[in-house]
Design a protein around this motif. Structure first.
Motif, PDB file in Angstrom:
ATOM      1  N   SER A  76     -12.507  12.585  -2.536  1.00 50.57           N
ATOM      2  CA  SER A  76     -13.329  12.207  -1.387  1.00 50.57           C
ATOM      3  C   SER A  76     -14.607  11.493  -1.798  1.00 50.57           C
ATOM      4  O   SER A  76     -15.093  10.607  -1.081  1.00 50.57           O
ATOM      5  CB  SER A  76     -13.683  13.451  -0.561  1.00 50.57           C
ATOM      6  OG  SER A  76     -14.406  14.398  -1.352  1.00 50.57           O
ATOM      7  N   LEU A  78     -13.593   7.904  -2.605  1.00 50.20           N
ATOM      8  CA  LEU A  78     -13.181   7.227  -1.375  1.00 50.20           C
ATOM      9  C   LEU A  78     -14.394   6.899  -0.507  1.00 50.20           C
ATOM     10  O   LEU A  78     -14.469   5.809   0.079  1.00 50.20           O
ATOM     11  CB  LEU A  78     -12.194   8.101  -0.606  1.00 50.20           C
ATOM     12  CG  LEU A  78     -11.571   7.477   0.642  1.00 50.20           C
ATOM     13  CD1 LEU A  78     -10.838   6.194   0.300  1.00 50.20           C
ATOM     14  CD2 LEU A  78     -10.633   8.473   1.322  1.00 50.20           C
ATOM     15  N   PRO A  84       0.827  -1.197   0.000  1.00 49.56           N
ATOM     16  CA  PRO A  84       0.000   0.000   0.000  1.00 49.56           C
ATOM     17  C   PRO A  84       0.867   1.256   0.000  1.00 49.56           C
ATOM     18  O   PRO A  84       1.992   1.229   0.463  1.00 49.56           O
ATOM     19  CB  PRO A  84      -0.773  -0.113   1.304  1.00 49.56           C
ATOM     20  CG  PRO A  84       0.167  -0.855   2.197  1.00 49.56           C
ATOM     21  CD  PRO A  84       0.957  -1.799   1.324  1.00 49.56           C
ATOM     22  N   SER A  85       0.296   2.364  -0.500  1.00 52.46           N
ATOM     23  CA  SER A  85       1.008   3.636  -0.428  1.00 52.46           C
ATOM     24  C   SER A  85       0.454   4.404   0.768  1.00 52.46           C
ATOM     25  O   SER A  85       0.887   4.202   1.889  1.00 52.46           O
ATOM     26  CB  SER A  85       0.826   4.417  -1.739  1.00 52.46           C
ATOM     27  OG  SER A  85      -0.552   4.534  -2.049  1.00 52.46           O
ATOM     28  N   GLU A  86      -0.550   5.260   0.525  1.00 50.63           N
ATOM     29  CA  GLU A  86      -1.215   5.933   1.631  1.00 50.63           C
ATOM     30  C   GLU A  86      -2.572   5.303   1.905  1.00 50.63           C
ATOM     31  O   GLU A  86      -3.326   5.771   2.746  1.00 50.63           O
ATOM     32  CB  GLU A  86      -1.392   7.415   1.300  1.00 50.63           C
ATOM     33  CG  GLU A  86      -0.064   8.131   1.091  1.00 50.63           C
ATOM     34  CD  GLU A  86      -0.278   9.561   0.657  1.00 50.63           C
ATOM     35  OE1 GLU A  86      -1.452   9.937   0.443  1.00 50.63           O
ATOM     36  OE2 GLU A  86       0.698  10.310   0.545  1.00 50.63           O
ATOM     37  N   ALA A  87      -2.900   4.248   1.153  1.00 54.65           N
ATOM     38  CA  ALA A  87      -4.199   3.602   1.306  1.00 54.65           C
ATOM     39  C   ALA A  87      -4.125   2.486   2.327  1.00 54.65           C
ATOM     40  O   ALA A  87      -3.047   1.973   2.624  1.00 54.65           O
ATOM     41  CB  ALA A  87      -4.662   3.044  -0.040  1.00 54.65           C
ATOM     42  N   THR A 117      -7.560   7.907  -3.325  1.00 51.66           N
ATOM     43  CA  THR A 117      -7.190   8.551  -2.064  1.00 51.66           C
ATOM     44  C   THR A 117      -7.330  10.071  -2.131  1.00 51.66           C
ATOM     45  O   THR A 117      -7.486  10.725  -1.095  1.00 51.66           O
ATOM     46  CB  THR A 117      -5.743   8.184  -1.698  1.00 51.66           C
ATOM     47  OG1 THR A 117      -4.857   8.599  -2.756  1.00 51.66           O
ATOM     48  CG2 THR A 117      -5.619   6.680  -1.496  1.00 51.66           C
ATOM     49  N   GLU A 118      -7.277  10.616  -3.351  1.00 48.62           N
ATOM     50  CA  GLU A 118      -7.349  12.076  -3.497  1.00 48.62           C
ATOM     51  C   GLU A 118      -8.767  12.588  -3.707  1.00 48.62           C
ATOM     52  O   GLU A 118      -9.024  13.772  -3.506  1.00 48.62           O
ATOM     53  CB  GLU A 118      -6.465  12.514  -4.675  1.00 48.62           C
ATOM     54  CG  GLU A 118      -4.981  12.242  -4.446  1.00 48.62           C
ATOM     55  CD  GLU A 118      -4.165  12.455  -5.719  1.00 48.62           C
ATOM     56  OE1 GLU A 118      -4.784  12.850  -6.742  1.00 48.62           O
ATOM     57  OE2 GLU A 118      -2.949  12.230  -5.690  1.00 48.62           O
ATOM     58  N   SER A 130     -15.564   3.181   0.417  1.00 47.99           N
ATOM     59  CA  SER A 130     -15.627   2.823   1.834  1.00 47.99           C
ATOM     60  C   SER A 130     -16.989   2.244   2.187  1.00 47.99           C
ATOM     61  O   SER A 130     -17.089   1.252   2.920  1.00 47.99           O
ATOM     62  CB  SER A 130     -15.344   4.054   2.694  1.00 47.99           C
ATOM     63  OG  SER A 130     -14.052   4.561   2.430  1.00 47.99           O
ATOM     64  N   LEU A 159      -5.059   3.950  -8.093  1.00 45.57           N
ATOM     65  CA  LEU A 159      -5.029   4.051  -6.636  1.00 45.57           C
ATOM     66  C   LEU A 159      -4.895   5.486  -6.133  1.00 45.57           C
ATOM     67  O   LEU A 159      -5.640   5.892  -5.221  1.00 45.57           O
ATOM     68  CB  LEU A 159      -3.891   3.173  -6.102  1.00 45.57           C
ATOM     69  CG  LEU A 159      -3.744   3.074  -4.589  1.00 45.57           C
ATOM     70  CD1 LEU A 159      -5.032   2.554  -3.962  1.00 45.57           C
ATOM     71  CD2 LEU A 159      -2.568   2.173  -4.241  1.00 45.57           C
ATOM     72  N   PRO A 160      -4.006   6.319  -6.706  1.00 50.01           N
ATOM     73  CA  PRO A 160      -3.887   7.696  -6.186  1.00 50.01           C
ATOM     74  C   PRO A 160      -5.181   8.500  -6.308  1.00 50.01           C
ATOM     75  O   PRO A 160      -5.492   9.303  -5.423  1.00 50.01           O
ATOM     76  CB  PRO A 160      -2.768   8.296  -7.050  1.00 50.01           C
ATOM     77  CG  PRO A 160      -1.978   7.122  -7.524  1.00 50.01           C
ATOM     78  CD  PRO A 160      -2.981   6.031  -7.719  1.00 50.01           C
TER      79      PRO A 160
END
Length: 252
Positions: A119, A122, A38-41, A116-117, A126, A112-113
């Motif tokens: 909302s 995301l 994962p990166s920031e996820a 996360t960027e 979620s 993926l980026p």
């Protein structure tokens, strides 16, 4: 008189109509550059998403649908995870569903980026992940991968670096019924989600058998057409010879 090729196709094409059992919606995209996972996820294995890859490219499942609203004009969101892609290669994802379940599908892919960027994306992901994880029994039932894949392979941890995408599928009910229950509660839609790599970035791999059949039909049609033209020429030539012989006898 009909052209022999048209006549042959008129005989062969109805034979393939019985193969059409479902509607199809698709999206075409290129494999993104490899991403560290994962990166920031959060851990992707904890999201409860069905996963597709070129090796395990089919998921048969049930997707929730709803009538369009102001908040969700394209229906209910579902999410899938595409992994082990080749950067720069062309792919196609298809949704196939029964024609007896009128539904409008909208497909889009997201790296993926961007998840996360954004909302909105995301939040949607979620919510879908939470609904999946809240019912693990259902998750196990619908996570049946075809083409020889097994549960262990489907649950393997994500690689450290991979070309991956999230697939967002929005399903909107596309029917009207006098049955109040159907208008109030939209039934889930049985679908096949198919990840299909392109060969040489030209045409989908799954179309190779179809292309083979087209080549065979074209060759057979050419042979039949050549035979028909030859026979027709022979008949015309025989008729001309008979006419000339008849005229010659009259002159004598």
């Amino acid at each position: 008189m009909h052209h022999p090729i048209i006549t042959l196709l008129g005989i062969l094409l109805p034979l393939f109509t019985s193969l059409v059992h479902a509607n199809v919606e698709k999206t075409i995209f290129l494999g993104p550059p490899a991403t560290t996972i994962p990166s920031e996820a959060p851990e992707l294995d904890d999201l409860g998403l069905d996963r597709l890859s070129p090796q395990n490219g089919v998921v048969r499942t049930q997707l929730n649908a709803s009538f369009p609203t102001a908040e969700a004009p394209e229906g209910t969101d579902s999410w899938f995870f595409l992994e082990n892609l080749t950067p720069g290669q062309r792919y196609e994802v298809r949704i196939c569903w029964l024609a007896t379940q009128p539904t409008s599908f909208t497909l889009s892919t997201h790296p993926l980026p961007s998840i996360t960027e954004d909302s909105t994306l995301l939040t949607s992901l979620s919510k879908f992940s939470a609904s999946r994880l809240s019912n693990p029994d259902t998750n196990l039932q619908v996570n049946s991968l075809l083409r020889g894949s097994d549960t262990k392979a489907a649950n393997d941890p994500a690689p450290t670096t991979d070309s991956v995408l999230f697939l967002r599928v929005r399903a909107a009910a596309d029917y009207f019924s006098n049955d109040e229950s159907l208008m109030r509660d939209v039934p889930s839609v049985a679908v096949d989600v198919i990840l299909d790599p392109f060969l040489w970035n030209v045409f989908p791999r799954s179309l190779v058998p179809t292309a083979g059949w087209i080549v065979v039909v074209a060759i057979v049609a050419g042979v039949v057409a050549r035979w028909v033209v030859g026979e027709l020429g022979r008949v015309i030539e025989d008729a001309r010879v008979e006419r000339d012989e008849g005229e010659a006898k009259k002159e004598q």
